[in-house]
Design a protein around this motif. Sequence first.
Motif, PDB file in Angstrom:
ATOM      1  N   ARG A   8      15.316   1.516   8.888  1.00  0.00           N
ATOM      2  CA  ARG A   8      14.948   2.791   9.054  1.00  0.00           C
ATOM      3  C   ARG A   8      13.302   2.864   9.823  1.00  0.00           C
ATOM      4  N   TYR A   9      12.723   2.670   8.888  1.00  0.00           N
ATOM      5  CA  TYR A   9      11.156   2.696   8.913  1.00  0.00           C
ATOM      6  C   TYR A   9      10.106   1.285  10.010  1.00  0.00           C
ATOM      7  N   LEU A  10      10.954   0.792  10.346  1.00  0.00           N
ATOM      8  CA  LEU A  10      10.351  -0.541  10.706  1.00  0.00           C
ATOM      9  C   LEU A  10       9.967  -0.318  12.002  1.00  0.00           C
ATOM     10  N   GLY A  11       8.783  -0.809  12.081  1.00  0.00           N
ATOM     11  CA  GLY A  11       8.141  -0.960  13.316  1.00  0.00           C
ATOM     12  C   GLY A  11       7.537   0.566  13.117  1.00  0.00           C
ATOM     13  N   GLY A  14       1.908   1.002   9.831  1.00  0.00           N
ATOM     14  CA  GLY A  14       1.294   0.574   8.635  1.00  0.00           C
ATOM     15  C   GLY A  14       2.572   0.755   7.407  1.00  0.00           C
ATOM     16  N   ARG A  15       3.437   0.279   7.418  1.00  0.00           N
ATOM     17  CA  ARG A  15       4.840   0.626   7.165  1.00  0.00           C
ATOM     18  C   ARG A  15       4.636  -0.708   5.683  1.00  0.00           C
ATOM     19  N   GLU A  16       3.451  -1.616   6.742  1.00  0.00           N
ATOM     20  CA  GLU A  16       3.448  -2.388   5.144  1.00  0.00           C
ATOM     21  C   GLU A  16       2.807  -2.259   3.895  1.00  0.00           C
ATOM     22  N   GLU A  17       2.397  -0.914   3.793  1.00  0.00           N
ATOM     23  CA  GLU A  17       1.150  -0.716   2.969  1.00  0.00           C
ATOM     24  C   GLU A  17       2.049  -0.128   2.020  1.00  0.00           C
ATOM     25  N   ILE A  18       1.371  -0.328   0.751  1.00  0.00           N
ATOM     26  CA  ILE A  18       2.672   0.726  -0.374  1.00  0.00           C
ATOM     27  C   ILE A  18       2.434   2.237  -0.172  1.00  0.00           C
ATOM     28  N   ASP A  19       1.462   2.806   0.631  1.00  0.00           N
ATOM     29  CA  ASP A  19       0.775   4.287   0.586  1.00  0.00           C
ATOM     30  C   ASP A  19       2.124   4.847   1.445  1.00  0.00           C
ATOM     31  N   ALA A  20       2.725   4.330   2.983  1.00  0.00           N
ATOM     32  CA  ALA A  20       3.783   4.130   3.370  1.00  0.00           C
ATOM     33  C   ALA A  20       5.409   4.451   3.126  1.00  0.00           C
ATOM     34  N   GLU A  97       7.743  -9.152   7.167  1.00  0.00           N
ATOM     35  CA  GLU A  97       6.789  -8.805   7.532  1.00  0.00           C
ATOM     36  C   GLU A  97       7.022  -7.094   8.441  1.00  0.00           C
ATOM     37  N   GLY A  98       7.741  -6.261   7.645  1.00  0.00           N
ATOM     38  CA  GLY A  98       7.573  -4.898   8.412  1.00  0.00           C
ATOM     39  C   GLY A  98       8.281  -4.564   7.241  1.00  0.00           C
ATOM     40  N   ASP A  99       8.144  -4.075   6.549  1.00  0.00           N
ATOM     41  CA  ASP A  99       8.207  -3.434   4.918  1.00  0.00           C
ATOM     42  C   ASP A  99       8.761  -4.633   3.759  1.00  0.00           C
ATOM     43  N   PRO A 100       7.841  -4.728   3.762  1.00  0.00           N
ATOM     44  CA  PRO A 100       7.997  -5.964   2.839  1.00  0.00           C
ATOM     45  C   PRO A 100       8.197  -5.024   0.713  1.00  0.00           C
ATOM     46  N   TYR A 237      22.436  -7.952  12.136  1.00  0.00           N
ATOM     47  CA  TYR A 237      22.850  -8.888  13.160  1.00  0.00           C
ATOM     48  C   TYR A 237      21.590  -9.360  14.010  1.00  0.00           C
ATOM     49  N   SER A 238      20.766 -10.371  13.435  1.00  0.00           N
ATOM     50  CA  SER A 238      19.574 -10.747  15.069  1.00  0.00           C
ATOM     51  C   SER A 238      20.213 -11.534  15.602  1.00  0.00           C
ATOM     52  N   VAL A 239      19.903 -10.595  16.465  1.00  0.00           N
ATOM     53  CA  VAL A 239      20.577 -11.238  18.329  1.00  0.00           C
ATOM     54  C   VAL A 239      19.526 -11.832  19.100  1.00  0.00           C
ATOM     55  N   SER A 240      19.734 -12.788  19.815  1.00  0.00           N
ATOM     56  CA  SER A 240      18.558 -13.311  20.273  1.00  0.00           C
ATOM     57  C   SER A 240      19.385 -14.219  21.881  1.00  0.00           C
ATOM     58  N   GLY A 241      19.205 -14.616  22.143  1.00  0.00           N
ATOM     59  CA  GLY A 241      19.232 -15.634  23.908  1.00  0.00           C
ATOM     60  C   GLY A 241      18.964 -14.132  24.910  1.00  0.00           C
ATOM     61  N   HIS A 242      20.186 -14.713  25.371  1.00  0.00           N
ATOM     62  CA  HIS A 242      20.182 -14.438  26.901  1.00  0.00           C
ATOM     63  C   HIS A 242      20.851 -13.037  26.886  1.00  0.00           C
ATOM     64  N   VAL A 243      19.930 -12.111  26.194  1.00  0.00           N
ATOM     65  CA  VAL A 243      20.426 -10.658  26.529  1.00  0.00           C
ATOM     66  C   VAL A 243      18.891  -9.665  26.376  1.00  0.00           C
ATOM     67  N   THR A 244      19.292  -8.569  27.319  1.00  0.00           N
ATOM     68  CA  THR A 244      18.114  -8.143  27.503  1.00  0.00           C
ATOM     69  C   THR A 244      17.053  -7.458  26.270  1.00  0.00           C
ATOM     70  N   ARG A 245      18.075  -7.126  25.107  1.00  0.00           N
ATOM     71  CA  ARG A 245      16.977  -6.029  24.380  1.00  0.00           C
ATOM     72  C   ARG A 245      17.382  -6.693  22.585  1.00  0.00           C
ATOM     73  N   PRO A 246      16.667  -8.191  22.836  1.00  0.00           N
ATOM     74  CA  PRO A 246      17.079  -8.537  21.682  1.00  0.00           C
ATOM     75  C   PRO A 246      16.700  -8.645  19.966  1.00  0.00           C
ATOM     76  N   GLY A 247      16.084  -8.878  19.201  1.00  0.00           N
ATOM     77  CA  GLY A 247      16.062  -8.032  17.882  1.00  0.00           C
ATOM     78  C   GLY A 247      16.678  -8.224  16.815  1.00  0.00           C
ATOM     79  N   VAL A 248      16.821  -7.741  15.761  1.00  0.00           N
ATOM     80  CA  VAL A 248      17.039  -6.973  14.597  1.00  0.00           C
ATOM     81  C   VAL A 248      18.222  -6.599  14.314  1.00  0.00           C
TER      82      VAL A 248
END
Lengths: 422, 827
Positions: A8-11, A14-20, A97-100, A237-248
């Motif tokens: 939900r909060y990925l991206g 400062g999300r990786e910091e504890i206060d966030a 990386e995004g929400d440790p 789902y980790s989507v990769s390859g020949h798609v226009t919007r890859p990602g988790v």
Amino acid sequence: MPEPLLTRYLGQPGREEIDAYLATGGYRALARALRERTPDEIVAMVEASGLRGRGGAGFPTGRKWKLTPKRDGETRYLVVNADEGEPGTFKDRTLIEGDPHQIIEGMVITAYANQVHQAYIYLRGEFFLGHRRLSRALAEAYARGYVGRNILGSGFDLEIVIHRGAGAYICGEETALLESLEGRRGFPRLKPPYYPAVRGLYDRPTVLNNAETMAHIPHIVALGPEAYKSYGPPILYSVSGHVTRPGVKELPIGTPLREIIFEHAGGPRAGRSVKAVFPGGSSSAILTAEHLDTPADFESLQKLGSMLGSSAIIVLDDTTCIPAVIRRTVEFYRDESCGKCTPCREGTVWLSQILDRILCGRGRREDLDLLDSIARNMTGTCFCPLGESVPPSLRASLRYFRDEYAHHIEAGACDVAGGPHR
Amino acid sequence: MSSERAPASPAQMVHLTIDGRPVAVPKGTTVWQAARQNGIEVPVFCYHDRMPPLGACRMCLVEVEKMPKLATSCTLEAGEDMVVRTQTDRVRQAQQAILELLLVNHPLDCPICDKGGECPLQDNTLRFGPGQSRFVETKRQFRKHVRMGPVLVLDRERCILCWRCVRFGEIVAGDDALKGFERGYHSQIATPAMEPVRSKFIGNTMEICPVGALTSATYRFRSRPWDNRTVQSVCPHCGCGCATTLNVRGADLTRTRPREHPEVNDIWLCDKGFFGYEFVGSPERLRAPLVRRDGALREATWDEALGRVADALRSTSPEAVGVIGGARSTNEDDYLLLRLFRGVVGTNNIDFRVETAYPQPTSRAAWGLPVAIADVERADAIVLVGCDLTEEYPILWLRVKKAIDRGAPLVIAGAWEPEVARWAQHRLIHRRGGEAALLRALAGGVRAEDGAAASGAPAEAIRAAADTLRAAPRALVLAGEAALEQPGAERVLAALDELCAACHGAPLGILRGRGNSGGAQVLGLLPDMLPGYRPLGDPSAREAVAAVWGRPVPSAPGRTVRGMLEAARAADLEVLYVVGADPASDYPDARAWEEARRGLRCLVVHELFLTRTAEAADVVLPVLAYAEKTGTVANIEGRVQRQDQALLGPGVARSDAEIFVDLASRLGSPLAVASWEQVFAEIGRMIPGWAEGARLAPPRPGAGAGRDGAGIPDGPLPRPEGALALVAGRRLFDRGTMAARCPGVRGQAGEPFVAVHPEDAARLGLRDGMPCEVRSPRGALRLAVRVWAGVHRGHAYAPRGYDSAPVSVLLDERGPVAVTVRPLGAP
């Protein structure tokens, strides 16, 4: 479509910091677990949630915890497998990386549920940013009293150590990971008779879970199993390859491949069509466009002779030369084979030599049967799942794309439009 | 890793079916073992029955009902009602598949491979393989036949990566000599940076290698297996008496291999045992008798040489005749030595302990193990005092290692850190001379602080070790030469007894003696003992011997080696008869020997080579080596084993026995000996229980028995400024008479050296590898410096057994020596 839970909060900056993390209710599940729940109650909640391990094998997490003997006076360990190396898989990395803190909170709850006081995160060595963020998050969690001695005044202690791998895919296999963590060469251990739950790290009972699995735990505790399930239950789902919007993509488990690829990942590039899909990383048998309506869950994909695995969907469009893709995956396993057992060590190199020959225009007609025969000889004879990962996609490609191989052998060249492979 | 699964009590049997045959095996047995016990062969490569199963090669796949996949039978425990099939098409298909995969990168150079003819890969391919390969690609290539030191040749192309050698180093020897490097199809067996392999057991990896990847540099291209004649033998070196098989091709000894003996060496051998055989065929062997004429040794006939000896013996009173040696002869040789010298000549001046200046009486501290070698692995705790185990008795280490793997703690006390120190739970590195106080502190007889003050080992460590030992119900205490070869040895022995008592009556093993010392001791090649450990002072024992010999046995105790040398200096001893020994190099005071030699009227030596002692002799008699005669020997645990003749000796060399028989005839008392069997039988009339395979362990008297030692006061060492206390130790690989003529041993020994602690080195301006002069009040040697933190501060360690630089030059039979170590400039 339920709200995302883990992502939900990925991206958010400062999300990786504890206060966030705290600002959105972080570590509240931990506080509740420690104050209001017994360890056994948490195990029961996780079991009721139906959560299945997210490392690839999909073993029910609650049952795994129950299998770990809890004898008084005996040291137990928690080991989190963050050695994410399956080609196409990047969900753990994204979370780390995004929400440790989500993972750390999950670990503390898991440790409490299993009465473990020493935990390790085996982090893939190449995760440089992940290591920086996770280390910092862990230091913050220690400083705020969420990890360490007497957590939140509960009397529960937990030490967490981050251990970085050194670049071996095999160390993502749980027993090889333990060997590596103990300071030895990353060779998988013999099992049965003993599984890590019973004899794991330093021969002690060990709870061994995937990093994403950990991130689910705070949500199960916070929401309760039923409410958690109403989110899908969710899966990344980790989507990769020949798609226009890859990602988790966080979606309810069982979302059809077509929906994942076309709605959530933007579909193929304009004018292109989907030719083939790995539905669960390069270890899963390759599927074709005909299979796109299959729900991406454990059972449906298994019925097709493939698997959900680490739910890494690699999309290949019609510009792809399948034999070249298969050669690349075989090369991956050849290079990552630990060398312990015969079929994996010798079979992968032999397969890649034959594929090289075919792709260089020196294939022989009998090579296709030979490839299939070697792959069959490797099936069920390897020591660990690494070697067993090679035959499925190779054999599926020989079944679905035999003409492409035959063309290479007969014409000595590739027939795929949109540019020859290298 | 789980340790080897021990089968449970026979009551717990599991019943299964293998290939339709009902089979019952103890619980814990693997399917592979169950099949083999019932005569069904399942091929393996990685599995070796002395190590836990690994399951890596996948050769042993079998079909098990209700299991979807084939299972590796070597890792699968037999279960009740299991139905196993080893001969189905599926199994055969899998076996062919694995062999095809193993062979794709194997060079198939069988015609030039040493292993050909005794190669499991070859054999299994013929029996289970596909017959032909579908592989048309390029094989994996490595640099071929890499020399990994003096004895090991590595061929990585032949290697099938079964991991046996790596696991041998991890599990059996504990030396991690060979390791796996790289991964996947780049995987290879190697050492870091391809340095020479460092191991004392690497020969075993060549034995268990299922292909020709690890071969012996000394055997390479010497023979084909089917051309070798095999002869049973016993290793002549350290005294453990490992069972061996000699391989002979024509007139050449081609190699030594271990012979399985579960009670002694199991299936292993140390590298001295493996590679210490080439001296037998050395061109430097003595081929004819030598007698001193006009001041020089000249070839002579046997008649002339033995005539000289007989004359000397006839013209000398019995008390002025002495015999030293006997530890390199067979029991039968030694027994005839006794009949000649005790019975015919009439002297008790007999002592096999050539290398000791401080002999404790055998009645007080017999050499050897009071328990069987195999029992060592069953101890609950092991104390090792002044014994560098892998250097002195390597095969015992493999037993100690097994005890450690069972959880038994190892406690080490010594003036330097032995190689196995990293396996010890407690390491008490102490000053020389502090043994008694340290051991008493371990026993709880004195405070740990007092033990610490006297020995230099930390009190905390002593206390911790004492606590560990107290908790072990069945400890074993092993003391070696370094603890006992000193003036205060009587007190060390008393402290050892105290420690054994404190350890709930732990047995005490005295790890001393080499070759056939065990036989020499049980036969009584000692000044005060008769065969079968009966004291000379016992009139009935003397009478029993006299009854068999038909001649009286002199009653007055004889002299020890040291006593004989002292007597020679005082001209009280005129004829010295040395049997297979080199006191000039090995007696721990070279100058004392030289003075004694000058006092002798006649020196007779039985030898293989012209040693330092032989060079100074009046008569040198060429004798047969162990491989050239049949007879028995007894080892450190007193076990009697037979060795058979494999070769003819060089020139006109004779066995010791023949020489004694001839001399007895010349002295007018023929011994009437027809064969070694007859002598063996006669020994049996004198020693109850004497039989091939029997173990005649020395009786162990309680504390306080016996008389005092040599009576040399052991005050503080006289220590000139900057001097270091000299400690001499044994090395497995040395350059003694025999070892120097075995390239596989000599090459590993390196040059002689002196080891000093880094702090002392810094103080004295010594750097690693630098030449230096080591000087004691008795003499000086030029040695290379080795800076080593394993030696106690203030001490200098020098190895024995280098004939080019015998440490005995520095030693003093009267007491410990201090040495100065002076650099001789840059190397």
